[in-house]
Design a protein around this motif. Structure first.
Motif, short mmCIF file in Angstrom:
data_model
loop_
_atom_site.label_atom_id
_atom_site.label_comp_id
_atom_site.label_asym_id
_atom_site.label_seq_id
_atom_site.Cartn_x
_atom_site.Cartn_y
_atom_site.Cartn_z
N TRP A 309 -41.16 4.26 25.53
CA TRP A 309 -41.54 5.12 27.33
C TRP A 309 -41.59 6.57 27.31
O TRP A 309 -42.65 7.08 28.06
CB TRP A 309 -40.17 4.86 27.85
CG TRP A 309 -40.06 3.76 28.85
CD1 TRP A 309 -38.88 2.53 28.07
CD2 TRP A 309 -39.97 3.31 30.07
NE1 TRP A 309 -38.79 1.41 29.45
CE2 TRP A 309 -39.33 2.21 30.30
CE3 TRP A 309 -40.45 4.80 30.92
CZ2 TRP A 309 -39.87 1.19 31.56
CZ3 TRP A 309 -40.64 3.31 32.56
CH2 TRP A 309 -40.03 2.05 32.50
N VAL A 310 -42.10 6.78 25.57
CA VAL A 310 -42.25 8.67 25.49
C VAL A 310 -43.72 8.22 24.70
O VAL A 310 -44.47 9.03 24.87
CB VAL A 310 -41.08 9.44 24.77
CG1 VAL A 310 -41.44 10.86 24.42
CG2 VAL A 310 -39.68 9.36 25.97
N THR A 311 -43.03 7.64 23.95
CA THR A 311 -44.86 7.47 22.96
C THR A 311 -45.42 6.93 23.60
O THR A 311 -46.74 7.20 23.32
CB THR A 311 -44.28 7.06 21.90
OG1 THR A 311 -44.17 5.31 21.95
CG2 THR A 311 -43.07 7.96 20.75
N ALA A 312 -45.84 5.67 24.41
CA ALA A 312 -46.47 5.27 24.78
C ALA A 312 -47.29 6.27 25.97
O ALA A 312 -48.68 5.84 26.33
CB ALA A 312 -46.26 4.44 25.61
N THR A 313 -46.32 6.68 27.04
CA THR A 313 -46.92 7.19 28.18
C THR A 313 -47.33 8.96 27.69
O THR A 313 -47.91 9.08 28.39
CB THR A 313 -45.95 7.06 28.46
OG1 THR A 313 -44.26 7.78 28.50
CG2 THR A 313 -45.39 5.82 29.57
N PHE A 314 -47.10 9.80 27.19
CA PHE A 314 -47.16 10.60 27.37
C PHE A 314 -48.84 10.64 26.26
O PHE A 314 -49.19 11.53 26.38
CB PHE A 314 -46.08 11.43 25.86
CG PHE A 314 -46.81 12.79 24.91
CD1 PHE A 314 -46.34 14.45 25.85
CD2 PHE A 314 -47.30 13.15 24.36
CE1 PHE A 314 -46.20 15.09 25.82
CE2 PHE A 314 -48.01 14.36 24.12
CZ PHE A 314 -47.77 15.74 24.70
N PRO A 315 -49.31 9.58 25.64
CA PRO A 315 -50.54 10.50 25.22
C PRO A 315 -51.39 10.48 26.54
O PRO A 315 -52.54 11.25 26.44
CB PRO A 315 -51.23 9.26 23.95
CG PRO A 315 -49.78 8.82 23.60
CD PRO A 315 -48.56 9.44 24.23
N TYR A 316 -51.69 9.43 27.40
CA TYR A 316 -52.30 9.96 28.81
C TYR A 316 -52.55 10.71 29.82
O TYR A 316 -52.85 11.09 29.95
CB TYR A 316 -52.00 7.91 29.36
CG TYR A 316 -52.10 6.91 28.51
CD1 TYR A 316 -53.10 6.63 29.22
CD2 TYR A 316 -51.14 6.40 28.08
CE1 TYR A 316 -53.88 5.09 28.78
CE2 TYR A 316 -51.86 5.05 27.94
CZ TYR A 316 -53.37 4.35 28.06
OH TYR A 316 -53.35 3.04 27.16
N LEU A 317 -51.14 11.25 29.27
CA LEU A 317 -51.07 12.42 29.97
C LEU A 317 -51.97 13.52 29.59
O LEU A 317 -52.43 14.35 29.75
CB LEU A 317 -48.89 12.87 30.19
CG LEU A 317 -49.06 14.51 30.65
CD1 LEU A 317 -49.57 14.71 31.87
CD2 LEU A 317 -47.46 14.78 30.18
N VAL A 318 -51.80 13.83 28.14
CA VAL A 318 -52.57 13.75 26.96
C VAL A 318 -53.69 14.11 27.53
O VAL A 318 -55.42 15.52 27.39
CB VAL A 318 -52.06 14.47 25.87
CG1 VAL A 318 -52.94 15.47 24.39
CG2 VAL A 318 -50.16 14.83 25.35
N LEU A 319 -54.48 13.51 27.12
CA LEU A 319 -55.83 12.79 27.63
C LEU A 319 -55.75 13.68 28.91
O LEU A 319 -57.83 13.72 28.81
CB LEU A 319 -55.97 11.71 27.05
CG LEU A 319 -56.09 10.57 25.68
CD1 LEU A 319 -55.61 8.68 25.91
CD2 LEU A 319 -57.07 11.38 24.93
N ILE A 320 -55.50 13.32 30.30
CA ILE A 320 -55.96 13.48 31.31
C ILE A 320 -55.81 14.86 31.49
O ILE A 320 -56.60 15.56 31.85
CB ILE A 320 -54.92 13.15 32.82
CG1 ILE A 320 -54.85 11.46 32.57
CG2 ILE A 320 -55.20 13.77 33.80
CD1 ILE A 320 -53.50 11.26 32.94
N ILE A 321 -55.06 15.71 30.49
CA ILE A 321 -55.13 17.58 30.30
C ILE A 321 -56.51 17.51 29.96
O ILE A 321 -57.10 18.86 30.24
CB ILE A 321 -53.52 17.72 29.46
CG1 ILE A 321 -52.84 17.10 30.25
CG2 ILE A 321 -54.36 19.01 29.16
CD1 ILE A 321 -50.98 17.91 30.13
#
Length: 660
Positions: A309-321
């Protein structure tokens, strides 16, 4: 349904004489096959024979422990209804249930745990660095056409097939072959060896990222200056404020020297023939990585399903930023145009189609045993067809999104240097992230913040794939030896992680980057493609597409359509043969930095690749030798699914019938 012990129950109603049906015990010599209880004694008729007296059709059959109907079926007719008076007597419903002596199989806590785990596995570091490079190298926007075609006709059908196999048979990549075609069981052992090879080098890339992450916690990033102990006279800083800096062909950037001379220290190793000492800094970083991995997977999917829930979703947040930040940089449009500008003439080049096929295959990741393992923890009636379409689509869209994140920054770098984008984008693989992107981040405002979240994203992307790869091995071995290892999972996982760490020590040396490149090019690619080719042949041609589609229909309520059948029987094997043929015809020309790999390293690479694949023919020979009978009898037995799934397989069989 699984319980602590086997039982046979009979539910009855009292007949006219006041007698009640007595419970019957299961025969000692009964056999189990495809979910049905088959009696072995003619004098002692079993439930199936009783059911034939009442039911016009066969008894309700349940495969792998999941009933196709939750309630018994009653025959039509007034005399046979429950509670009806008169007639020869009321019907008694006989429920025969034989369940496992094994504890219930672990399942995902939530559906999202499974989806995030699969997405985290499929979306890895290759989506960030490999897809953008291959896309612009093979015609930009024109490359999307062969990429999508290869995905639709090759990648997604293989992805769907593995999810369905794992969910139906509820087994890892070794024991599942008892249910499909036992002679191909060597495929499972080969997959486990390939997974170990990947663990030997893949986690080292995360150790590099962790080194960068720890180095980012300072006001000035260390790869922005040429005044460090590792810098050479050729180091040339060119921040956006250094307007008087002249850049020559001999110049090296601070980011490049930090990566090659401080992190990797490749200048201390002349090549693969002399790797040098182990870097203690990287050894500690890798130890921390494997510690996180161990405590994330040691308890099974119950724990790893929460971590993703952290390791799979955090990359998408960073990619958008990073995408928003990159789009606001000067020159970003140059990178986007370079990324997407179509060169339709490139479609006539066979190499473009080869790269498209290889990219979609390694991006979705069938053949590594992970999809089989993850799907085996699903509920039996989970819609794996929908899951396959959703997760594969998310994977492809993430690759496309990553291209924008990378090339907006490359356009900015080209603008800052006064060079063309193709000159800036000459670096591939990890160098694209650890040199070019790291340098671009250092030139941004709030460089420390963006550096921290970027390298944290790299670590998260790698952790997901490591969780998945090791879980594939763990599930396979525990399913194959349940009585030995089922209650010792934590110790087995600890031993596996220690083996992976020791195997990775060669990649932590001064010449470790050369080892990583060798493993990446030879140890996994050809072997995995060949393994998946044999897997498709075994399922489609030996087990049978019709039988496989019937299994899917039993799970989902509908059978795969003609498109999927044609793909599994013909298109997917041709798709894989196409990749194998072109790899053998055009072996990779491996080089790293200024080091050209000598011929003996190519031979070594092929030997490493064959060392895993050799398990397949070796087990075929072993199976034929150890099976009794004539050669024809042995061959027939080796390609026929074993009754009951073989030793150690849990028995989850139930029959619900109506009997007089």
């Amino acid at each position: 349904m699984e319980m602590k012990q086997s039982m046979m129950m009979m539910m009855s109603r009292e007949n006219g004489d006041g007698e009640k049906e007595k419970p019957e015990k299961p025969e000692e010599g009964s056999q189990q096959e495809n979910g049905m209880l088959m009696g072995g004694n003619d004098d002692n008729n079993t439930v199936d024979q009783k059911a034939e007296k009442v039911n016009s059709g066969p008894p309700t059959q349940v495969s792998n422990g999941y009933p196709s109907s939750t309630s018994p079926q009653s025959p039509s007719g007034g005399e046979g209804h429950w509670g009806s008076g008169g007639g020869p007597g009321p019907l008694r419903t006989l429920v025969v249930q034989q369940t496992s002596l094994e504890p219930p199989r672990e399942t995902w806590s939530k559906k999202m745990d499974f989806l995030l785990s699969v997405i985290g596995y499929a979306v890895d570091l290759g989506n960030v660095w490999r897809f953008p490079y291959i896309c612009y190298q093979n015609g930009g926007g024109a490359f999307l056409l062969p990429y999508l075609l290869m995905a639709v006709f090759g990648g997604v059908p293989l992805f769907y097939m593995e999810l369905a196999l794992g969910q139906f048979h509820r087994s890892g990549c070794i024991s599942i072959w008892r249910h499909i075609c036992p002679i191909f069981k060597g495929i499972g052992f080969a997959i486990c060896i390939v997974a170990l090879y990947i663990a030997f080098y893949y986690n080292t890339v995360m150790a590099w990222a962790l080194y960068y992450l720890l180095s980012s916690f300072r006001a000035t990033l260390p790869w922005t200056s040429c005044k460090n102990s590792w810098n050479t006279v050729n180091c040339t800083p060119y921040l956006s404020t250094d307007l008087n800096v002249s850049w020559t062909n001999a110049s090296t950037s601070p980011a490049e020297e930090f990566y090659t001379r401080q992190v990797l220290q490749v200048h201390l190793s002349p090549g693969l023939h002399s790797l040098g000492s182990v870097s203690w800094q990287l050894a500690l970083c890798l130890l921390l990585i494997f510690t996180v991995v161990y405590f994330s997977i040691w308890k099974g999917v119950k724990t790893s399903g929460k971590v993703v829930w952290v390791t799979a979703t955090f990359p998408y947040l960073v990619l958008i930023i990073l995408l928003v930040r990159g789009a606001t940089l000067p020159g970003a449009w140059r990178g986007v145009v370079f990324y997407l500008k179509p060169n339709w003439e490139m479609l006539l080049c066979p190499r473009v189609w080869i790269d498209a096929a290889a990219q979609i295959f390694f991006s979705l990741g069938p053949g590594f045993g992970v999809l089989l393992a993850f799907a085996s923890y699903n509920p039996f009636h989970n819609n794996c067809y929908k899951d396959a379409l959703v997760t594969s689509s998310v994977n492809c869209l993430t690759s496309f999104l990553s291209g924008f994140v990378i090339f907006t920054v490359l356009g900015y770098m080209a603008e800052m240097r006064g060079e063309n984008v193709d000159t800036v984008a000459k670096d591939t693989g990890p160098s694209l992230l650890f040199i070019i992107y790291a340098e671009a981040i250092a030139n941004m405002p709030a460089a420390t913040f963006f550096s921290i979240i970027f390298f944290l994203m790299i670590i998260m992307l790698g952790l997901d794939s490591t969780f998945a790869g090791l879980e594939g091995v763990i599930t396979a071995v525990l399913d194959e030896f349940p009585h030995l290892l089922a209650k010792r999972r934590e110790w087995f996982v600890l031993g596996l992680v220690c083996v992976c760490y020791l195997g990775a020590l060669s990649t932590l040396t001064y010449g470790g980057a050369y080892v990583v490149k060798l493993f990446e090019e030879y140890a996994t690619g050809p072997a995995v493609i060949t393994i998946v080719f044999l897997e498709v042949i075994a399922v489609s041609w030996f087990y049978g597409t019709s039988r496989f589609c019937s299994d899917v229909q039993l799970m989902l309520g509908f059978a795969p359509g003609l498109f999927w059948r044609v793909c599994w029987v013909a298109i997917c094997p041709c798709f894989l043969l196409f990749i194998i043929y072109n790899f053998l015809r055009y072996p990779p020309d491996v080089s790293l930095f200024d080091y050209k790999y000598p011929f003996w390293t190519t031979v070594l690479g092929y030997c490493i690749g064959v060392s895993s694949f050799i398990c397949v023919p070796a087990y075929m020979v072993y199976s034929l030798i150890t099976t009794k009978g004539t050669f024809k009898q042995r061959l027939l037995k080796c390609i026929t699914p074993e009754v009951g799934g073989g030793s150690g397989a849990p028995h989850r069989d139930m029959i619900i019938t109506n009997a007089v």
